[in-house]
Design an enzyme around this catalytic site. Structure first.
Site, PDB file in Angstrom:
ATOM      1  N   GLY A 277      31.925  33.094  29.882  1.00 45.75           N
ATOM      2  CA  GLY A 277      31.375  34.428  29.738  1.00 45.75           C
ATOM      3  C   GLY A 277      29.865  34.553  29.652  1.00 45.75           C
ATOM      4  O   GLY A 277      29.341  35.672  29.750  1.00 45.75           O
TER       5      GLY A 277
ATOM      6  N   ARG B 250      30.865  41.452  44.914  1.00 45.23           N
ATOM      7  CA  ARG B 250      30.395  41.866  43.587  1.00 45.23           C
ATOM      8  C   ARG B 250      29.646  43.208  43.585  1.00 45.23           C
ATOM      9  O   ARG B 250      29.912  44.047  42.724  1.00 45.23           O
ATOM     10  CB  ARG B 250      29.538  40.771  42.947  1.00 45.23           C
ATOM     11  CG  ARG B 250      30.262  39.419  42.819  1.00 45.23           C
ATOM     12  CD  ARG B 250      29.567  38.462  41.868  1.00 45.23           C
ATOM     13  NE  ARG B 250      29.627  38.952  40.516  1.00 45.23           N
ATOM     14  CZ  ARG B 250      28.635  39.556  39.910  1.00 45.23           C
ATOM     15  NH1 ARG B 250      27.486  39.693  40.510  1.00 45.23           N
ATOM     16  NH2 ARG B 250      28.791  40.005  38.687  1.00 45.23           N
TER      17      ARG B 250
ATOM     18  N   TYR C 116      31.803  33.712  41.964  1.00 44.83           N
ATOM     19  CA  TYR C 116      32.581  34.863  42.419  1.00 44.83           C
ATOM     20  C   TYR C 116      32.024  35.418  43.733  1.00 44.83           C
ATOM     21  O   TYR C 116      32.041  36.618  43.965  1.00 44.83           O
ATOM     22  CB  TYR C 116      32.653  35.937  41.323  1.00 44.83           C
ATOM     23  CG  TYR C 116      33.072  35.368  39.989  1.00 44.83           C
ATOM     24  CD1 TYR C 116      34.370  34.914  39.809  1.00 44.83           C
ATOM     25  CD2 TYR C 116      32.159  35.212  38.940  1.00 44.83           C
ATOM     26  CE1 TYR C 116      34.765  34.353  38.605  1.00 44.83           C
ATOM     27  CE2 TYR C 116      32.541  34.646  37.730  1.00 44.83           C
ATOM     28  CZ  TYR C 116      33.849  34.214  37.577  1.00 44.83           C
ATOM     29  OH  TYR C 116      34.231  33.652  36.392  1.00 44.83           O
TER      30      TYR C 116
ATOM     31  N   TYR D  88      31.672  45.797  41.386  1.00 44.79           N
ATOM     32  CA  TYR D  88      31.174  45.994  40.010  1.00 44.79           C
ATOM     33  C   TYR D  88      29.805  46.673  39.979  1.00 44.79           C
ATOM     34  O   TYR D  88      29.130  46.616  38.944  1.00 44.79           O
ATOM     35  CB  TYR D  88      31.033  44.652  39.287  1.00 44.79           C
ATOM     36  CG  TYR D  88      32.172  43.683  39.480  1.00 44.79           C
ATOM     37  CD1 TYR D  88      33.401  43.883  38.856  1.00 44.79           C
ATOM     38  CD2 TYR D  88      31.999  42.544  40.271  1.00 44.79           C
ATOM     39  CE1 TYR D  88      34.429  42.977  39.039  1.00 44.79           C
ATOM     40  CE2 TYR D  88      33.026  41.638  40.446  1.00 44.79           C
ATOM     41  CZ  TYR D  88      34.240  41.863  39.829  1.00 44.79           C
ATOM     42  OH  TYR D  88      35.256  40.958  40.003  1.00 44.79           O
TER      43      TYR D  88
ATOM     44  N   GLU E 145      34.690  27.435  28.567  1.00 48.58           N
ATOM     45  CA  GLU E 145      35.108  27.540  29.978  1.00 48.58           C
ATOM     46  C   GLU E 145      34.077  28.301  30.814  1.00 48.58           C
ATOM     47  O   GLU E 145      34.389  29.348  31.401  1.00 48.58           O
ATOM     48  CB  GLU E 145      36.446  28.284  30.073  1.00 48.58           C
ATOM     49  CG  GLU E 145      37.585  27.642  29.330  1.00 48.58           C
ATOM     50  CD  GLU E 145      38.848  28.502  29.367  1.00 48.58           C
ATOM     51  OE1 GLU E 145      38.770  29.706  29.663  1.00 48.58           O
ATOM     52  OE2 GLU E 145      39.927  27.958  29.093  1.00 48.58           O
ATOM     53  N   PRO E 146      32.858  27.806  30.882  1.00 48.84           N
ATOM     54  CA  PRO E 146      31.859  28.549  31.662  1.00 48.84           C
ATOM     55  C   PRO E 146      32.093  28.434  33.162  1.00 48.84           C
ATOM     56  O   PRO E 146      32.509  27.391  33.662  1.00 48.84           O
ATOM     57  CB  PRO E 146      30.542  27.872  31.278  1.00 48.84           C
ATOM     58  CG  PRO E 146      30.934  26.487  30.873  1.00 48.84           C
ATOM     59  CD  PRO E 146      32.318  26.565  30.301  1.00 48.84           C
TER      60      PRO E 146
ATOM     61  N   CYS F  60      33.552  48.024  57.830  1.00 42.05           N
ATOM     62  CA  CYS F  60      33.781  49.432  58.142  1.00 42.05           C
ATOM     63  C   CYS F  60      34.175  50.206  56.887  1.00 42.05           C
ATOM     64  O   CYS F  60      35.286  50.713  56.767  1.00 42.05           O
ATOM     65  CB  CYS F  60      34.873  49.539  59.212  1.00 42.05           C
ATOM     66  SG  CYS F  60      35.164  51.207  59.739  1.00 42.05           S
TER      67      CYS F  60
ATOM     68  N   ARG G 195      30.325  31.248  35.721  1.00 43.01           N
ATOM     69  CA  ARG G 195      29.138  31.866  36.299  1.00 43.01           C
ATOM     70  C   ARG G 195      27.833  31.145  35.927  1.00 43.01           C
ATOM     71  O   ARG G 195      26.984  30.927  36.783  1.00 43.01           O
ATOM     72  CB  ARG G 195      29.049  33.310  35.804  1.00 43.01           C
ATOM     73  CG  ARG G 195      27.947  34.104  36.463  1.00 43.01           C
ATOM     74  CD  ARG G 195      27.732  35.439  35.725  1.00 43.01           C
ATOM     75  NE  ARG G 195      28.938  36.142  35.434  1.00 43.01           N
ATOM     76  CZ  ARG G 195      29.501  37.059  36.223  1.00 43.01           C
ATOM     77  NH1 ARG G 195      28.927  37.378  37.367  1.00 43.01           N
ATOM     78  NH2 ARG G 195      30.607  37.659  35.855  1.00 43.01           N
TER      79      ARG G 195
HETATM   80  N1  LLP Z   1      37.957  31.545  31.249  1.00 46.12           N
HETATM   81  C1  LLP Z   1      38.763  32.592  31.502  1.00 46.12           C
HETATM   82  C2  LLP Z   1      40.077  32.638  30.872  1.00 46.12           C
HETATM   83  C3  LLP Z   1      38.342  33.620  32.355  1.00 46.12           C
HETATM   84  O1  LLP Z   1      39.142  34.660  32.572  1.00 46.12           O
HETATM   85  C4  LLP Z   1      37.069  33.533  32.973  1.00 46.12           C
HETATM   86  C5  LLP Z   1      36.620  34.580  33.892  1.00 46.12           C
HETATM   87  C6  LLP Z   1      36.252  32.405  32.687  1.00 46.12           C
HETATM   88  C7  LLP Z   1      36.737  31.441  31.820  1.00 46.12           C
HETATM   89  C8  LLP Z   1      34.893  32.231  33.288  1.00 46.12           C
HETATM   90  O2  LLP Z   1      34.001  33.219  32.877  1.00 46.12           O
HETATM   91  P1  LLP Z   1      32.449  33.147  33.279  1.00 46.12           P
HETATM   92  O3  LLP Z   1      31.788  32.028  32.497  1.00 46.12           O
HETATM   93  O4  LLP Z   1      32.367  32.877  34.722  1.00 46.12           O
HETATM   94  O5  LLP Z   1      31.920  34.462  32.901  1.00 46.12           O
HETATM   95  N2  LLP Z   1      34.673  38.362  39.313  1.00 46.12           N
HETATM   96  C9  LLP Z   1      33.891  38.843  38.188  1.00 46.12           C
HETATM   97  C10 LLP Z   1      34.063  37.958  36.968  1.00 46.12           C
HETATM   98  C11 LLP Z   1      35.508  37.849  36.523  1.00 46.12           C
HETATM   99  C12 LLP Z   1      35.670  36.905  35.381  1.00 46.12           C
HETATM  100  C13 LLP Z   1      37.098  36.630  35.097  1.00 46.12           C
HETATM  101  N3  LLP Z   1      37.324  35.618  34.122  1.00 46.12           N
HETATM  102  C14 LLP Z   1      32.433  38.941  38.627  1.00 46.12           C
HETATM  103  O6  LLP Z   1      32.117  38.635  39.773  1.00 46.12           O
HETATM  104  O7  LLP Z   1      31.586  39.369  37.830  1.00 46.12           O
END
Ligand code: LLP
Length: 417
Positions: A232, A308, A368, A312, A270-271, A339, A273
């Site tokens: 996150g 994205r 993503y 979003y 669980e990073p 289109c 992004r």
């Molecule tokens: N762990 C779980 C259970 C998750 O659902 C996610 C992301 C992560 C880890 C990784 O989160 P991060 O560190 O990447 O923030 N497609 C969207 C983001 C969706 C995230 C879904 N879950 C975007 O492009 O902003």
């Protein structure tokens, strides 16, 4: 006339060699982003980093992270397959997901990975699959911590009304039930509150709530091995935006773990992004410049390759890569070839005068980006290259027209004249 360099490579040369659109990933930046997590936690607390494969599942990228010691958060049997192919150790893989089929559960149990259980239904199904296969499966319970980070609601995942996880007040009961089930070994608690989070204090709040549960479980005689706080951490998409570092995340959450009255369990993060996001750009070619109600720059990549902005309203910085040093002179809206009116990559940006044939680089597209791509409008997906200190490797071939018809079948009866 200066060109944009990425990973020590002139991107104009990359476009000439590999064509556009093209995803370009800088290996050094990717590794540095992963190591920032390792370095932030190593020596402070027993922590494992499970990279979120959904952010970018390219095998070369996974292989690099596996070599750095990453585990994996996988959300499907497909992502499990990718993680294993890349050599990520099965005891460092957590199979997540709120809707796992029998086949998913079988794949998880057979491969021996841990499963994050998202519903009582799934717990029963998993126990019976494990029994049939004669195996014991380690699980975490996915908790809905009821935390509201200040992010786009589509990427907030731990709100009270979210589809993910067990309602907070029901977690202890479910854990007690799991503890007594055969073929199930309750190992941890898992949550994920959202993505692109720029204020680390919400992680502290989530950690607090998770540790509260750990304490309640301890009082019921249940000890856990780990707490997984999910991913996150946000990144700086906009110029001047400041993203928190893994060290700041550590400073927000570890005090909660350290002040726990009982021996606190190991931490998993669980990073996704924050590891891959800034490490890639999407390079595209300008097909048309149109002076209409707005000044439109139409490029060859749209929401088929980067959804994205459309999904979003996300901001991605764009530059003219073949005239990188030229000052901005006009305001343009960069649009894709799809289109749909919503196929807008970047609105109202000051850029140097743009001409057909110019190259536009879209920044921070490693997370993503490709992983959410499609073939919409009959467009084969683009190639991906990995760059490092001036060296280039192709890590995904451009799809061909054959890939668009792959697996399609025309019934024999329609083939007759
Ligand atoms: N762990 C779980 C259970 C998750 O659902 C996610 C992301 C992560 C880890 C990784 O989160 P991060 O560190 O990447 O923030 N497609 C969207 C983001 C969706 C995230 C879904 N879950 C975007 O492009 O902003």
């Amino acid at each position: 006339m200066s060109h944009l360099y990425f990973g020590g490579v002139d991107v104009v040369d990359l476009a000439a060699e590999y064509g556009t659109p093209l995803y370009i990933t800088d290996e050094n930046m990717l590794i540095a982003n992963f190591r920032r997590y390792k370095d932030a936690f190593d020596g402070y607390y027993d922590t494992d980093i499970y990279y979120a494969v959904k952010a970018n599942g390219n095998l070369a990228i996974l292989k690099l992270l596996a070599r750095e010691g990453a585990g994996a958060d996988v959300f499907s049997t497909g992502e499990l397959h990718l993680a294993r192919l890349a050599g990520i150790e099965t005891d460092k893989i957590l199979f997540n997901g709120n809707s796992k089929s029998d086949d998913d559960l079988i794949a998880a149990v057979e491969s021996g990975v841990k499963v994050s259980v998202d519903s009582p239904d799934e717990l029963d199904a998993l126990a019976s699959v494990a029994e049939q296969l004669g195996k014991e499966t380690g699980i975490a319970i996915r908790v809905n911590p009821e935390v509201s980070p200040d992010v786009n609601p589509k990427i907030a995942t731990g709100l009270k009304e979210s589809k993910f996880g067990i309602p907070y007040t029901e977690v202890v009961e479910l854990c007690k039930r799991a503890k007594n089930m055969r073929n199930i070994s309750l190992l941890g608690l898992h949550c994920h509150i959202g993505s692109q989070i720029l204020d680390v204090s919400v992680f502290r709040y989530a950690a607090d709530k998770m540790l509260e549960l750990v304490t309640s479980l301890h009082e019921s005689g249940i000890e856990l091995e780990f707490v997984d706080l999910g991913g996150g951490l946000g990144i700086a998409y906009r110029p001047g935006e400041i993203a928190p570092t893994p060290a700041e995340l550590r400073d927000a959450i570890l005090p909660v773990f350290k002040r726990a009255e009982i021996a606190p369990p190991k931490l998993i993060l669980e990073p996704g992004r924050s590891i891959v996001g800034p490490a890639s750009i999407l390079l595209c070619r300008v097909n048309a410049v149109k002076h209409a109600y707005r000044n439109f720059v139409a490029v060859d990549a749209g929401f088929n390759l980067l959804i994205r902005p459309a999904m979003y309203d996300a901001y991605h910085e764009v530059v003219v890569a073949n005239r990188y040093d030229e000052p901005g002179s006009e305001v343009y809206t960069v649009v894709g070839p799809i289109c749909e009116s919503g196929d807008i990559i970047a609105r109202d940006r000051l850029l140097p005068e743009v001409r057909r044939g110019d190259l536009i680089a879209i920044f921070d597209t490693g997370a993503y980006g490709f992983s959410m791509s499609s073939q919409y409008n009959g467009r084969p997906r683009c190639a991906e290259v990995l760059v490092k200190d001036g060296h280039v490797d192709l890590i995904r071939e451009r799809e061909s027209l054959d890939d668009i018809i792959r697996n399609q079948k025309i019934p024999e009866r329609l083939m007759q004249a």
